[in-house]
Scaffold this motif. Structure first.
Motif, PDB file in Angstrom:
ATOM      1  N   ILE A 188       0.835  -1.203   0.000  1.00 26.92           N
ATOM      2  CA  ILE A 188       0.000   0.000   0.000  1.00 26.92           C
ATOM      3  C   ILE A 188       0.871   1.255   0.000  1.00 26.92           C
ATOM      4  O   ILE A 188       1.799   1.388   0.787  1.00 26.92           O
ATOM      5  N   LYS A 189       0.551   2.176  -0.900  1.00 24.11           N
ATOM      6  CA  LYS A 189       1.270   3.444  -0.992  1.00 24.11           C
ATOM      7  C   LYS A 189       0.408   4.642  -0.607  1.00 24.11           C
ATOM      8  O   LYS A 189       0.918   5.646  -0.117  1.00 24.11           O
ATOM      9  N   ALA A 190      -0.911   4.547  -0.866  1.00 18.77           N
ATOM     10  CA  ALA A 190      -1.813   5.665  -0.575  1.00 18.77           C
ATOM     11  C   ALA A 190      -3.039   5.156   0.176  1.00 18.77           C
ATOM     12  O   ALA A 190      -3.586   4.105  -0.164  1.00 18.77           O
ATOM     13  N   ILE A 191      -3.446   5.903   1.182  1.00 22.97           N
ATOM     14  CA  ILE A 191      -4.632   5.548   1.975  1.00 22.97           C
ATOM     15  C   ILE A 191      -5.593   6.724   1.936  1.00 22.97           C
ATOM     16  O   ILE A 191      -5.239   7.849   2.303  1.00 22.97           O
ATOM     17  N   ALA A 192      -6.801   6.461   1.467  1.00 21.28           N
ATOM     18  CA  ALA A 192      -7.829   7.502   1.397  1.00 21.28           C
ATOM     19  C   ALA A 192      -8.843   7.308   2.517  1.00 21.28           C
ATOM     20  O   ALA A 192      -9.239   6.178   2.820  1.00 21.28           O
ATOM     21  N   GLY A 218      -8.770  20.635  11.960  1.00 23.06           N
ATOM     22  CA  GLY A 218      -7.355  20.622  12.276  1.00 23.06           C
ATOM     23  C   GLY A 218      -6.602  19.462  11.660  1.00 23.06           C
ATOM     24  O   GLY A 218      -5.403  19.279  11.902  1.00 23.06           O
ATOM     25  N   LEU A 219      -7.261  18.672  10.814  1.00 23.40           N
ATOM     26  CA  LEU A 219      -6.647  17.482  10.224  1.00 23.40           C
ATOM     27  C   LEU A 219      -5.982  17.743   8.882  1.00 23.40           C
ATOM     28  O   LEU A 219      -5.277  16.874   8.356  1.00 23.40           O
ATOM     29  N   GLU A 220      -6.180  18.922   8.330  1.00 24.25           N
ATOM     30  CA  GLU A 220      -5.692  19.217   6.978  1.00 24.25           C
ATOM     31  C   GLU A 220      -4.201  18.921   6.779  1.00 24.25           C
ATOM     32  O   GLU A 220      -3.812  18.381   5.738  1.00 24.25           O
ATOM     33  N   PRO A 221      -3.330  19.234   7.747  1.00 23.07           N
ATOM     34  CA  PRO A 221      -1.891  19.006   7.520  1.00 23.07           C
ATOM     35  C   PRO A 221      -1.502  17.546   7.290  1.00 23.07           C
ATOM     36  O   PRO A 221      -0.425  17.280   6.746  1.00 23.07           O
ATOM     37  N   TYR A 222      -2.343  16.615   7.688  1.00 22.19           N
ATOM     38  CA  TYR A 222      -2.001  15.200   7.528  1.00 22.19           C
ATOM     39  C   TYR A 222      -2.200  14.709   6.089  1.00 22.19           C
ATOM     40  O   TYR A 222      -1.681  13.659   5.723  1.00 22.19           O
ATOM     41  N   PHE A 223      -2.953  15.459   5.281  1.00 23.75           N
ATOM     42  CA  PHE A 223      -3.353  14.951   3.980  1.00 23.75           C
ATOM     43  C   PHE A 223      -2.489  15.477   2.841  1.00 23.75           C
ATOM     44  O   PHE A 223      -2.228  16.674   2.722  1.00 23.75           O
ATOM     45  N   LEU A 248      -4.014   9.068  11.921  1.00 22.32           N
ATOM     46  CA  LEU A 248      -3.463   9.854  10.814  1.00 22.32           C
ATOM     47  C   LEU A 248      -2.024  10.275  11.106  1.00 22.32           C
ATOM     48  O   LEU A 248      -1.153  10.220  10.224  1.00 22.32           O
ATOM     49  N   LYS A 249      -1.774  10.690  12.328  1.00 27.99           N
ATOM     50  CA  LYS A 249      -0.432  11.133  12.709  1.00 27.99           C
ATOM     51  C   LYS A 249       0.580  10.003  12.576  1.00 27.99           C
ATOM     52  O   LYS A 249       1.715  10.215  12.118  1.00 27.99           O
ATOM     53  N   ALA A 250       0.163   8.783  12.932  1.00 28.53           N
ATOM     54  CA  ALA A 250       1.063   7.632  12.845  1.00 28.53           C
ATOM     55  C   ALA A 250       1.288   7.188  11.404  1.00 28.53           C
ATOM     56  O   ALA A 250       2.379   6.720  11.051  1.00 28.53           O
ATOM     57  N   LEU A 251       0.278   7.330  10.557  1.00 25.40           N
ATOM     58  CA  LEU A 251       0.376   6.860   9.174  1.00 25.40           C
ATOM     59  C   LEU A 251       1.054   7.856   8.241  1.00 25.40           C
ATOM     60  O   LEU A 251       1.682   7.460   7.252  1.00 25.40           O
ATOM     61  N   ALA A 252       0.914   9.139   8.530  1.00 23.73           N
ATOM     62  CA  ALA A 252       1.364  10.182   7.608  1.00 23.73           C
ATOM     63  C   ALA A 252       2.827  10.071   7.180  1.00 23.73           C
ATOM     64  O   ALA A 252       3.138  10.336   6.011  1.00 23.73           O
ATOM     65  N   PRO A 253       3.761   9.686   8.051  1.00 25.81           N
ATOM     66  CA  PRO A 253       5.159   9.616   7.605  1.00 25.81           C
ATOM     67  C   PRO A 253       5.434   8.515   6.580  1.00 25.81           C
ATOM     68  O   PRO A 253       6.443   8.576   5.867  1.00 25.81           O
ATOM     69  N   ASN A 254       4.565   7.512   6.505  1.00 25.00           N
ATOM     70  CA  ASN A 254       4.849   6.339   5.676  1.00 25.00           C
ATOM     71  C   ASN A 254       3.929   6.164   4.468  1.00 25.00           C
ATOM     72  O   ASN A 254       4.209   5.326   3.607  1.00 25.00           O
ATOM     73  N   TYR A 255       2.835   6.909   4.414  1.00 26.41           N
ATOM     74  CA  TYR A 255       1.868   6.761   3.325  1.00 26.41           C
ATOM     75  C   TYR A 255       1.415   8.135   2.844  1.00 26.41           C
ATOM     76  O   TYR A 255       1.449   9.116   3.597  1.00 26.41           O
ATOM     77  N   GLU A 270     -13.185  -5.445   8.137  1.00 27.49           N
ATOM     78  CA  GLU A 270     -14.028  -4.574   8.960  1.00 27.49           C
ATOM     79  C   GLU A 270     -13.346  -4.357  10.292  1.00 27.49           C
ATOM     80  O   GLU A 270     -12.913  -5.307  10.949  1.00 27.49           O
ATOM     81  N   LEU A 271     -13.259  -3.088  10.704  1.00 27.45           N
ATOM     82  CA  LEU A 271     -12.594  -2.709  11.942  1.00 27.45           C
ATOM     83  C   LEU A 271     -13.601  -2.070  12.891  1.00 27.45           C
ATOM     84  O   LEU A 271     -14.636  -1.566  12.470  1.00 27.45           O
ATOM     85  N   SER A 272     -13.267  -2.075  14.155  1.00 26.55           N
ATOM     86  CA  SER A 272     -14.151  -1.435  15.131  1.00 26.55           C
ATOM     87  C   SER A 272     -13.773   0.024  15.366  1.00 26.55           C
ATOM     88  O   SER A 272     -14.601   0.825  15.803  1.00 26.55           O
ATOM     89  N   ASN A 273     -12.516   0.386  15.070  1.00 29.25           N
ATOM     90  CA  ASN A 273     -12.086   1.774  15.202  1.00 29.25           C
ATOM     91  C   ASN A 273     -10.829   1.989  14.371  1.00 29.25           C
ATOM     92  O   ASN A 273     -10.187   1.032  13.916  1.00 29.25           O
ATOM     93  N   ALA A 274     -10.467   3.243  14.187  1.00 28.34           N
ATOM     94  CA  ALA A 274      -9.339   3.583  13.310  1.00 28.34           C
ATOM     95  C   ALA A 274      -8.010   3.059  13.843  1.00 28.34           C
ATOM     96  O   ALA A 274      -7.110   2.724  13.068  1.00 28.34           O
ATOM     97  N   ARG A 275      -7.869   2.977  15.150  1.00 24.92           N
ATOM     98  CA  ARG A 275      -6.597   2.541  15.730  1.00 24.92           C
ATOM     99  C   ARG A 275      -6.214   1.141  15.266  1.00 24.92           C
ATOM    100  O   ARG A 275      -5.021   0.811  15.187  1.00 24.92           O
ATOM    101  N   GLU A 276      -7.174   0.300  14.947  1.00 24.34           N
ATOM    102  CA  GLU A 276      -6.878  -1.049  14.515  1.00 24.34           C
ATOM    103  C   GLU A 276      -6.096  -1.076  13.211  1.00 24.34           C
ATOM    104  O   GLU A 276      -5.415  -2.059  12.901  1.00 24.34           O
ATOM    105  N   MET A 277      -6.161   0.001  12.447  1.00 22.23           N
ATOM    106  CA  MET A 277      -5.392   0.085  11.217  1.00 22.23           C
ATOM    107  C   MET A 277      -3.900  -0.042  11.482  1.00 22.23           C
ATOM    108  O   MET A 277      -3.156  -0.620  10.689  1.00 22.23           O
ATOM    109  N   LEU A 278      -3.462   0.521  12.599  1.00 28.37           N
ATOM    110  CA  LEU A 278      -2.038   0.552  12.909  1.00 28.37           C
ATOM    111  C   LEU A 278      -1.481  -0.849  13.178  1.00 28.37           C
ATOM    112  O   LEU A 278      -0.279  -1.078  13.041  1.00 28.37           O
ATOM    113  N   GLU A 279      -2.341  -1.782  13.536  1.00 30.22           N
ATOM    114  CA  GLU A 279      -1.917  -3.166  13.751  1.00 30.22           C
ATOM    115  C   GLU A 279      -1.810  -3.925  12.452  1.00 30.22           C
ATOM    116  O   GLU A 279      -1.182  -4.991  12.396  1.00 30.22           O
ATOM    117  N   LEU A 280      -2.412  -3.404  11.377  1.00 28.71           N
ATOM    118  CA  LEU A 280      -2.451  -4.104  10.105  1.00 28.71           C
ATOM    119  C   LEU A 280      -1.495  -3.521   9.070  1.00 28.71           C
ATOM    120  O   LEU A 280      -1.171  -4.187   8.077  1.00 28.71           O
TER     121      LEU A 280
END
Length: 230
Positions: free
Chosen positions: A6-10, A140-145, A112-119, A219-229
């Motif tokens: 994966i290179k881009a996450i929308a 306040g999320l604009e800088p991550y995108f 978003l903060k954890a993913l931004a440096p790598n994707y 299917e995830l229960s919350n966004a944080r679970e993304m960081l485990e995958l």
């Protein structure tokens, strides 16, 4: 599920990045209470939804189209007899919705903060351009995108265009959202990956029957679970 390519996450915006749908449900309840002299609540909700669906191809998605549908419904339900004061109430209700404070979905900013440096992170949403841009700035999320994509609707063709614009292959793209109809099925159909994070309130128009069994879906229960995958 192999996600090392994966290179881009929308990310979808409404009810994925921030709370949105409850404001519409509350406005619908207030509208049917306002119109109770003309028709019962259950019938009001059904007919209002019908009017929204009729207007969708003309107006698109968002608070302003919703407000226009409320005004049209009030005139139609009352056979043109609704007092002007009630129409003013609806106009002011729409303005209030446009100025609601932004409530971020739990865990989304730290994800978003954890993913931004790598994707390359993308906000991919549908609706009114001005309203969605306003909400993004207030969040306040604009800088991550890396890229912002606001479209009239989410279709397979729109996702193909987005993937092409990002200059990646479909298998290098991951979409995250709360709507199976808009955020998941079209993405899987173009052979990309999709994470579904359900929100407790979903617009009837976005509901889809049945479960999804697909190797590129999770299917995830919350966004944080993304960081485990990832």
């Amino acid at each position: 599920m192999a996600l090392n390519g994966i290179k881009a996450i929308a990310f979808d915006a409404d009810d994925t990045l921030w709370v949105n749908e409850p404001f519409f449900r509350q406005a619908e309840e207030e509208f049917c209470e306002l119109m109770k002299d003309y028709l019962p609540s259950e019938e009001c909700n059904k007919l209002l939804f019908d009017i929204e669906m009729q207007n969708l191809p003309l107006y698109g998605y968002g608070i302003k189209p919703f407000t226009l549908s409320l005004i049209e419904a009030a005139i139609r339900f009352s056979n043109g007899q609704v007092p002007i004061e009630r129409l003013n109430v609806l106009i002011e209700r729409g303005k209030k919705m446009l100025q609601e404070p932004i409530e971020l979905i739990d865990g989304i900013e730290e994800t978003l903060k954890a993913l931004a440096p790598n994707y390359r992170l993308v906000m991919a949403t549908k609706g009114d351009l001005l309203d969605q841009e306003r909400k993004l700035i207030k969040s306040g999320l604009e800088p991550y995108f890396h890229h912002i994509e606001i479209v009239s609707d989410k279709t397979e063709n729109q996702y193909r265009k987005l993937v092409s614009h990002l200059d990646i292959r479909p298998e290098e793209f991951l979409m995250v959202g709360n709507s199976v109809k808009s955020d998941i099925l079209p993405v899987l159909n173009i052979e990309s990956y999709a994470f579904h994070i359900p929100f407790h309130t979903t617009w009837v128009h976005e509901l889809v029957d049945g479960s999804i069994d697909h190797p590129r879906f999770r299917e995830l229960s919350n966004a944080r679970e993304m960081l485990e995958l990832l």
